[in-house]
Enzyme design. Structure first.
Site, PDB file in Angstrom:
ATOM      1  N   ASN A   1       0.784  -1.220  -0.006  1.00  0.00           N
ATOM      2  CA  ASN A   1      -0.009   0.051  -0.013  1.00  0.00           C
ATOM      3  C   ASN A   1       0.767   1.257  -0.001  1.00  0.00           C
ATOM      4  OD1 ASN A   1       0.783   0.480   2.769  1.00  0.00           O
ATOM      5  ND2 ASN A   1      -0.456  -1.489   3.201  1.00  0.00           N
TER       6      ASN A   1
ATOM      7  N   ASP B   1      -4.565  -5.581   5.024  1.00  0.00           N
ATOM      8  CA  ASP B   1      -5.824  -6.220   5.398  1.00  0.00           C
ATOM      9  C   ASP B   1      -5.791  -7.807   5.089  1.00  0.00           C
ATOM     10  OD1 ASP B   1      -6.584  -3.849   6.866  1.00  0.00           O
ATOM     11  OD2 ASP B   1      -7.740  -3.469   5.285  1.00  0.00           O
TER      12      ASP B   1
ATOM     13  N   LYS C   1       7.668 -17.980 -10.575  1.00  0.00           N
ATOM     14  CA  LYS C   1       7.027 -16.672 -11.080  1.00  0.00           C
ATOM     15  C   LYS C   1       5.631 -17.093 -11.778  1.00  0.00           C
ATOM     16  CE  LYS C   1       7.384 -13.030 -14.463  1.00  0.00           C
ATOM     17  NZ  LYS C   1       8.067 -12.470 -15.580  1.00  0.00           N
TER      18      LYS C   1
ATOM     19  N   ASP D   1      -5.365  -8.752  13.347  1.00  0.00           N
ATOM     20  CA  ASP D   1      -5.274  -7.447  13.645  1.00  0.00           C
ATOM     21  C   ASP D   1      -4.277  -7.218  15.027  1.00  0.00           C
ATOM     22  OD1 ASP D   1      -5.960  -4.768  14.798  1.00  0.00           O
ATOM     23  OD2 ASP D   1      -7.553  -4.754  13.456  1.00  0.00           O
ATOM     24  N   ILE D   2      -3.224  -6.417  14.525  1.00  0.00           N
ATOM     25  CA  ILE D   2      -2.117  -6.628  15.447  1.00  0.00           C
ATOM     26  C   ILE D   2      -2.514  -5.560  16.597  1.00  0.00           C
ATOM     27  CG2 ILE D   2       0.432  -5.789  15.799  1.00  0.00           C
ATOM     28  CD1 ILE D   2       0.521  -6.216  12.725  1.00  0.00           C
TER      29      ILE D   2
ATOM     30  N   PHE E   1      -4.031   4.282  14.413  1.00  0.00           N
ATOM     31  CA  PHE E   1      -4.047   5.342  13.430  1.00  0.00           C
ATOM     32  C   PHE E   1      -5.203   4.776  12.515  1.00  0.00           C
ATOM     33  CE2 PHE E   1      -0.096   6.905  14.513  1.00  0.00           C
ATOM     34  CZ  PHE E   1      -0.232   8.021  14.175  1.00  0.00           C
TER      35      PHE E   1
ATOM     36  N   LYS F   1     -13.517   2.372  15.922  1.00  0.00           N
ATOM     37  CA  LYS F   1     -12.328   1.711  16.086  1.00  0.00           C
ATOM     38  C   LYS F   1     -11.691   1.613  17.381  1.00  0.00           C
ATOM     39  CE  LYS F   1     -10.831   1.923  11.457  1.00  0.00           C
ATOM     40  NZ  LYS F   1      -9.861   2.598  10.124  1.00  0.00           N
TER      41      LYS F   1
ATOM     42  N   LYS G   1     -11.494  -1.859  19.111  1.00  0.00           N
ATOM     43  CA  LYS G   1     -10.179  -2.256  19.224  1.00  0.00           C
ATOM     44  C   LYS G   1      -9.623  -2.203  20.476  1.00  0.00           C
ATOM     45  CE  LYS G   1      -8.651  -2.231  14.352  1.00  0.00           C
ATOM     46  NZ  LYS G   1      -7.597  -2.161  13.478  1.00  0.00           N
TER      47      LYS G   1
HETATM   48  O1  C5P Z   1      -8.726  -1.304  10.866  1.00  0.00           O
HETATM   49  P1  C5P Z   1      -7.743  -0.499  10.229  1.00  0.00           P
HETATM   50  O2  C5P Z   1      -6.829  -1.009   9.164  1.00  0.00           O
HETATM   51  O3  C5P Z   1      -8.342   0.682   9.525  1.00  0.00           O
HETATM   52  O4  C5P Z   1      -7.068   0.303  11.463  1.00  0.00           O
HETATM   53  C1  C5P Z   1      -5.808   0.976  11.539  1.00  0.00           C
HETATM   54  C2  C5P Z   1      -4.975   0.907  12.728  1.00  0.00           C
HETATM   55  O5  C5P Z   1      -4.778  -0.550  13.013  1.00  0.00           O
HETATM   56  C3  C5P Z   1      -3.614   1.215  12.436  1.00  0.00           C
HETATM   57  O6  C5P Z   1      -3.140   1.773  13.690  1.00  0.00           O
HETATM   58  C4  C5P Z   1      -3.032   0.158  11.846  1.00  0.00           C
HETATM   59  O7  C5P Z   1      -1.562  -0.033  12.341  1.00  0.00           O
HETATM   60  C5  C5P Z   1      -3.560  -0.871  12.706  1.00  0.00           C
HETATM   61  N1  C5P Z   1      -3.570  -2.259  12.173  1.00  0.00           N
HETATM   62  C6  C5P Z   1      -3.261  -3.311  12.780  1.00  0.00           C
HETATM   63  N2  C5P Z   1      -3.121  -4.610  12.270  1.00  0.00           N
HETATM   64  C7  C5P Z   1      -3.984  -5.041  11.017  1.00  0.00           C
HETATM   65  C8  C5P Z   1      -4.527  -3.775  10.370  1.00  0.00           C
HETATM   66  C9  C5P Z   1      -4.592  -2.497  10.891  1.00  0.00           C
HETATM   67  O8  C5P Z   1      -2.391  -3.101  13.819  1.00  0.00           O
HETATM   68  N3  C5P Z   1      -3.932  -6.139  10.549  1.00  0.00           N
END
Ligand code: C5P
Length: 399
Positions: free
Chosen positions: A210, A279, A289, A306-307, A323, A337, A341
């Site tokens: 991205n 995501d 390849k 989701d970290i 963020f 969020k 979260k």
């Molecule tokens: O849900 P979204 O991706 O919009 O949330 C953004 C926030 O979540 C950012 O702080 C990003 O670093 C974190 N994030 C994460 N792990 C993911 C996706 C997003 O920690 N797989």
């Protein structure tokens, strides 16, 4: 915050002169002493009485005024100042200063001043864009003068473009950040930051990623270090130099970032998730390849962990900051969020609508927490990161 400084404010003749009254008020409110010098043309835009009332001192306008000379000569005024800020700075005063002319009090003061000097230019956009103004500004910068703004927008003359004086609060923030360095607000605190994009490989030569430069995360790492923190930076692939003194862990994929962050988070008091984590990632990574086949193709992908959410679910969780980059309903999505979260704080920004954000030097942030919010105006990411770190430290120390 108290500012124990002597601020010398120079006001030159522009329509933005009225805004500088607010600047005096902001500095006085924090305990700074302010003295004001006006050029002759400035007094045609706003009365010296206004500045006298707000600063609590007579305004200086004449180079050779017998009374003022007795009270404080231009040399002693220059010596008195810890900082000289000229706001608004017209094209005329900029040209005079850049050539060392000294035909009135303000230009003479500039020559006599040994303190840091700041200019907040304000003029019609065509005047600002004129090559000679650019050269004058560059010359002044070369001599160590700091330039604040100007901003883009509607102008009093009816035109639109660069030339509006920066807002008093932005000038104030800029000055306080530099003249009154903050006491280290995160001294000895362990801060973990994730930054940059992730790369999700499809085969040995291709990946999905991205538009993230990592600048915000790296700026946050530097700001946290400056605030006295011990910083661990988990970074996706970026073209940035690692901040000196940060413990850098390089990763590529979302899965690697997850593992690195989760194993570090337990030893850190604050986690800031500034990375743009993919995501989804391809379920199958081809070892060879992938060859072109047919008109269309499908890639089957798996949702990433989701970290951020997993870090905030740790017991005990670190103070967790996320963020949110949104294209619509910023506050609603950010707050959703924040709750979902279980974050302590979320920093949201528009993407696509305002300038800045992804892959840009500048950004603006709207920061939300359970019982409040704060807007950090558009500025370069270094400054913005310092403001955000201060806000995080404030909330962290409160809880
Ligand atoms: O849900 P979204 O991706 O919009 O949330 C953004 C926030 O979540 C950012 O702080 C990003 O670093 C974190 N994030 C994460 N792990 C993911 C996706 C997003 O920690 N797989």
């Amino acid at each position: 915050m108290t500012i124990n400084k002597h601020i010398l404010l120079g006001v030159s003749g522009g329509i933005a002169a009225y805004k500088s009254a607010e600047l005096v008020r902001l500095f006085r409110k924090q305990g700074a002493e302010v003295r004001v010098v006006m050029t002759k043309s400035a007094t045609q835009f706003i009365s010296a009485l206004t500045f006298q009332a707000l600063s609590g001192h007579p305004v200086h306008t004449e180079l050779l005024d017998v009374e003022t000379e007795n009270a404080m000569s231009h040399i002693s005024l220059a010596r008195w100042a810890d900082c000289l800020i000229i706001a608004p700075a017209t094209a005329n005063i900029i040209a005079k200063l850049s050539h060392g002319l000294a035909d009135d009090l303000l230009s003479t003061l500039y020559l006599a001043a040994t303190c840091p000097v700041y200019l907040a230019p304000a003029m019609n956009q065509a005047m600002w864009n004129k090559a000679v103004t650019f050269e004058n500004i560059e010359r002044l910068k070369k001599h160590g003068v700091k330039i604040i703004g100007p901003e883009q927008g509607d102008q009093a003359c009816g035109e639109t473009g660069f030339g509006r004086m920066s807002e008093p609060v932005d000038i104030y923030n800029h000055l306080t950040d530099t003249i009154e360095p903050q006491t280290p607000c995160l001294q000895g605190i362990k801060v973990l930051i994730s930054a940059g994009p992730t790369r999700e490989p499809l085969d040995p030569v291709r990946y999905l990623t991205n538009r993230s430069s990592g600048k915000m995360g790296y700026a946050l790492a530097k700001a946290a270090l400056k605030a006295g923190a011990e910083v661990t930076l988990v970074s996706g692939p970026v073209a940035l130099i690692s901040p000196e003194n940060a413990h850098l862990i390089k990763v590529e994929t979302a899965e690697q970032m997850y593992k690195a962050v989760l194993s570090e988070a337990v030893n850190h008091a604050i986690y800031i998730g500034a990375a743009a984590v993919a995501d989804y990632s391809p379920i199958v990574i081809n070892s060879e390849k992938i060859k072109k086949q047919g008109e269309q193709t499908t890639i089957l992908m798996q949702k990433s962990k989701d970290i951020l959410a997993e870090v905030s679910a740790l017991t005990p969780p670190p103070f967790t900051v996320g963020f949110a980059a949104e294209t619509q309903d910023l506050e609603a999505y950010a707050r959703e969020k924040l709750t979902r979260k279980k974050l302590d704080m979320i920093a949201a920004n528009w993407v696509g609508k305002e300038q800045g954000g992804f892959d840009s030097e500048e950004n603006a942030l709207h920061v939300y927490w359970a019982k409040g919010d704060k807007t950090l105006a558009m500025t370069d990411k270094t400054k913005l990161a310092e403001q955000l770190i201060r806000l995080i430290a404030e909330r962290f120390n409160n809880e």
